[in-house]
Design a protein around this motif. Structure first.
Motif, PDB file in Angstrom:
ATOM      1  N   THR A 316     124.976  48.668  31.621  1.00 29.61           N
ATOM      2  CA  THR A 316     126.364  48.213  31.745  1.00 29.61           C
ATOM      3  C   THR A 316     126.931  47.800  30.398  1.00 29.61           C
ATOM      4  OG1 THR A 316     126.017  47.467  34.014  1.00 29.61           O
ATOM      5  CG2 THR A 316     127.879  46.520  32.834  1.00 29.61           C
ATOM      6  N   TYR A 317     126.181  46.961  29.669  1.00 30.25           N
ATOM      7  CA  TYR A 317     126.685  46.473  28.385  1.00 30.25           C
ATOM      8  C   TYR A 317     126.708  47.576  27.329  1.00 30.25           C
ATOM      9  CZ  TYR A 317     126.519  41.767  30.280  1.00 30.25           C
ATOM     10  OH  TYR A 317     126.748  40.651  31.038  1.00 30.25           O
ATOM     11  N   LEU A 318     125.720  48.469  27.353  1.00 31.76           N
ATOM     12  CA  LEU A 318     125.738  49.595  26.421  1.00 31.76           C
ATOM     13  C   LEU A 318     126.932  50.504  26.697  1.00 31.76           C
ATOM     14  CD1 LEU A 318     121.953  50.608  26.187  1.00 31.76           C
ATOM     15  CD2 LEU A 318     123.357  49.536  24.414  1.00 31.76           C
ATOM     16  N   GLY A 319     127.185  50.755  27.979  1.00 30.60           N
ATOM     17  CA  GLY A 319     128.324  51.593  28.350  1.00 30.60           C
ATOM     18  C   GLY A 319     129.647  50.960  27.962  1.00 30.60           C
ATOM     19  N   LEU A 320     129.769  49.638  28.201  1.00 32.11           N
ATOM     20  CA  LEU A 320     130.998  48.945  27.818  1.00 32.11           C
ATOM     21  C   LEU A 320     131.197  48.974  26.303  1.00 32.11           C
ATOM     22  CD1 LEU A 320     131.112  45.777  30.111  1.00 32.11           C
ATOM     23  CD2 LEU A 320     132.818  47.589  29.983  1.00 32.11           C
ATOM     24  N   GLY A 321     130.100  48.750  25.573  1.00 31.71           N
ATOM     25  CA  GLY A 321     130.202  48.777  24.115  1.00 31.71           C
ATOM     26  C   GLY A 321     130.637  50.133  23.600  1.00 31.71           C
ATOM     27  N   ALA A 322     130.034  51.200  24.150  1.00 29.58           N
ATOM     28  CA  ALA A 322     130.405  52.556  23.734  1.00 29.58           C
ATOM     29  C   ALA A 322     131.855  52.859  24.099  1.00 29.58           C
ATOM     30  CB  ALA A 322     129.468  53.568  24.386  1.00 29.58           C
ATOM     31  N   SER A 323     132.268  52.404  25.289  1.00 33.87           N
ATOM     32  CA  SER A 323     133.641  52.651  25.732  1.00 33.87           C
ATOM     33  C   SER A 323     134.645  51.930  24.844  1.00 33.87           C
ATOM     34  CB  SER A 323     133.802  52.195  27.185  1.00 33.87           C
ATOM     35  OG  SER A 323     135.140  52.337  27.620  1.00 33.87           O
ATOM     36  N   ILE A 324     134.380  50.648  24.553  1.00 30.29           N
ATOM     37  CA  ILE A 324     135.301  49.868  23.713  1.00 30.29           C
ATOM     38  C   ILE A 324     135.384  50.468  22.309  1.00 30.29           C
ATOM     39  CG2 ILE A 324     135.616  47.629  22.586  1.00 30.29           C
ATOM     40  CD1 ILE A 324     134.445  46.353  25.146  1.00 30.29           C
ATOM     41  N   GLY A 325     134.233  50.834  21.741  1.00 29.39           N
ATOM     42  CA  GLY A 325     134.236  51.439  20.412  1.00 29.39           C
ATOM     43  C   GLY A 325     134.991  52.754  20.376  1.00 29.39           C
ATOM     44  N   SER A 326     134.770  53.597  21.378  1.00 26.76           N
ATOM     45  CA  SER A 326     135.443  54.899  21.433  1.00 26.76           C
ATOM     46  C   SER A 326     136.948  54.739  21.605  1.00 26.76           C
ATOM     47  CB  SER A 326     134.874  55.727  22.588  1.00 26.76           C
ATOM     48  OG  SER A 326     133.489  55.944  22.422  1.00 26.76           O
TER      49      SER A 326
END
Length: 546
Positions: A316-326
């Motif tokens: 969840t946190y990895l996905g959120l981090g990737a989404s926010i960065g992208s």
């Protein structure tokens, strides 16, 4: 008018408790009259009068825990004496008996019960009294029903040759259905008669103690029902029964659930829960219990929710981090090349919708990520505010995707009718922001006063009802976008009237095809997989979609 002594205890903090041992004189006199009638041998003919007196008195006289205990004890003595003296109880007398039971299980009476005393449970004795008295019921009709505010009884009386499967549905409190298959009575002689009765209780589950220790971390998540079968006036216990319980708390985790029955022989005189002979099957909002015997049944749920596997939180946190960065990178690139790529009305419409979609999703992800901080749970109203913002921003994301799909559809279907910027811009912002804001505000105003707005742990809409204020608009937009995409693809693959297309037209078609392929995720079509979380799949499938 009360008798006996009244006492109050002082707590260690120096405050007085409102505990009293005072008993209503009316209830005490009925209790004494009952004992005298039994001793004198005049009990049988006076049962209707006694039960009626107690029903009338219980409406206003039960004010203390002692009043409650005396009333329950009186009911139990009446039930036991009726069986010992082979008294045939008519439906009217049964109605008065259940009226007393209903009066003793009102919301106001719950505080009078003690759920900690395993040796003297008034709730257990009350339920046993009803079971015993029901065993003496001799109805005057084939089908019968008695309804009071907190208790309901339904039953049937049939001869063996007319016997069918027993099916009863109750919806006065929580929905519950009881089924006893006809095969349970196939070996009975044709001259036998069968009486089947089911009693459901509204608030009794809240006052029954949770014993033994095996279930100390559980709570009752259904109403309680008691079913009895009598064959030629003799109780038949070895009956297979299936019950479908609607859960009171539908948002609970169904991974730790137990179909149980109340065993009056456990924990000395009080009784306790047991699950031997019962099988459990769960669905999304109900539990089916199949048991090999008869008594009082309910559904127990674990108080502690099962923890998600550690990798779920990490993903969840990895996905959120990737989404926010992208998303940050996407918005930065859009601003950097805006003047270079936005040269036509179509490109302006498309990039404006793309930027607003990215901004909505970025802010929603940041709000969602903020729920991992402790202060969200500690500061009042912060969780409610995050729930509102999440609802609004995620809806805004989908409404902007709707604007984009409608724009592409319009350009393909109405080639020579160009949208003007002064029309498209205000309409897009109204649809993209005001529509979701209205839905989010309406959801808050409707559900928050009812305490059904949000989940305080997740800071998201409550799954019972409020969640559908998000799911229904999103499902509608995804469906509309899917239909729009189908129309777009159909337009693109349809042969042109002319066999030759000039270079500009061919280039435009290629650009539109490229736009459709790139913007398919933004149309929200990939989000449709999230709806699998609403279906009744095993937990492993839910983890995959999460």
């Amino acid at each position: 008018d009360n008798s006996q002594t009244m006492s109050r205890k002082c707590t260690e903090e120096g405050s007085w408790k409102n505990i009293t041992n005072c008993t209503s004189t009316v209830l005490k006199n009925i209790h004494e009259e009952l004992k005298n009638l039994i001793d004198s041998g005049n009990f049988t003919q006076n049962v209707p009068k006694l039960v009626k007196k107690l029903a009338d008195a219980s409406q206003s006289e039960v004010k203390t825990s002692t009043d409650l205990s005396v009333s329950v004890e009186t009911l139990k003595i009446i039930a036991e004496a009726s069986l010992e003296n082979n008294v045939s109880i008519k439906t009217t007398v049964m109605s008065d008996f259940l009226a007393t039971t209903s009066n003793l299980t009102t919301e106001e009476s719950i505080s009078l019960y003690s759920t900690n005393d395993k040796n003297n449970s008034a709730a257990s004795q009350l339920m046993q009294a009803v079971e015993l008295f029901t065993s003496a019921l001799q109805p005057d009709k084939e089908k019968f029903e008695i309804t009071h505010p907190n208790v309901q009884l339904k039953g049937i009386m049939l001869a063996q040759e007319n016997l069918t499967s027993y099916e009863q549905n109750f919806d006065i409190f929580n929905n519950i259905s009881v089924v006893i298959n006809k095969s349970n009575f196939d070996d009975l002689p044709r001259s036998y008669s069968v009486i089947i009765t089911t009693v459901v209780y509204n608030h009794l589950a809240e006052v029954l103690p949770i014993f033994p220790k095996e279930f100390e971390n559980y709570y009752v998540n259904s109403i309680i029902h008691s079913t009895s079968v009598r064959v030629n006036k003799k109780n038949k216990k070895d009956v297979h029964i299936k019950t479908v319980f609607e859960l009171k708390n539908k948002s609970t985790n169904l991974q730790d659930v137990a179909c149980v029955y109340w065993n009056f022989s456990q924990e000395e005189a009080a009784g306790g829960w047991a699950k031997e002979g019962c099988q459990t099957k769960t669905s999304k909002q109900s539990v089916t219990c199949s048991c090999k015997h008869l008594t009082s049944f309910a559904v127990l749920m674990s108080k502690s929710s099962l923890e998600e596997p550690g990798y779920i939180e990490m993903i969840t946190y990895l996905g959120l981090g990737a989404s926010i960065g992208s998303l940050c990178f996407c918005i930065f690139i859009e601003l950097l090349v805006w003047s270079s790529v936005v040269k036509t009305k179509i490109s302006h419409f498309r990039h404006m919708a793309l930027v607003n979609t990215a901004i909505s999703l970025l802010l929603a992800d940041l709000c969602f990520l903020s729920t991992s901080f402790d202060f969200v749970q500690q500061v009042p109203y912060v969780c409610i505010a995050i729930t509102f913002l999440n609802h609004f921003l995620y809806l805004s994301l989908f409404f902007w995707s709707l604007c984009q799909s409608m724009m592409l559809l319009h350009q393909l279907c109405f080639t020579f009718s160009w949208l003007r910027r002064k029309i498209y811009m205000p309409v897009s912002f109204i649809v993209g922001y005001l529509f979701p804001l209205g839905i989010a505000a309406g959801t808050f105003l409707y559900f928050h006063p009812k305490n059904k707005y949000h989940n305080t742990t997740l800071c998201w809409l409550d799954k019972k009802e409020a969640f559908y204020a998000f799911a229904i608009p999103v499902a509608s937009i995804v469906l509309i976008n899917l239909l729009a995409l189908i129309v777009v693809i159909t337009k693109l693959i349809r042969p042109s009237v002319s066999d030759t297309l000039n270079a500009d037209e061919k280039y435009a078609v290629k650009q539109i095809v490229k736009a459709v392929l790139v913007l398919t995720p933004i149309f929200g079509l990939t989000w449709a997989f999230g709806f699998f979380l609403l279906l009744d799949f095993p937990k492993e499938f839910h983890n995959i979609f999460k």
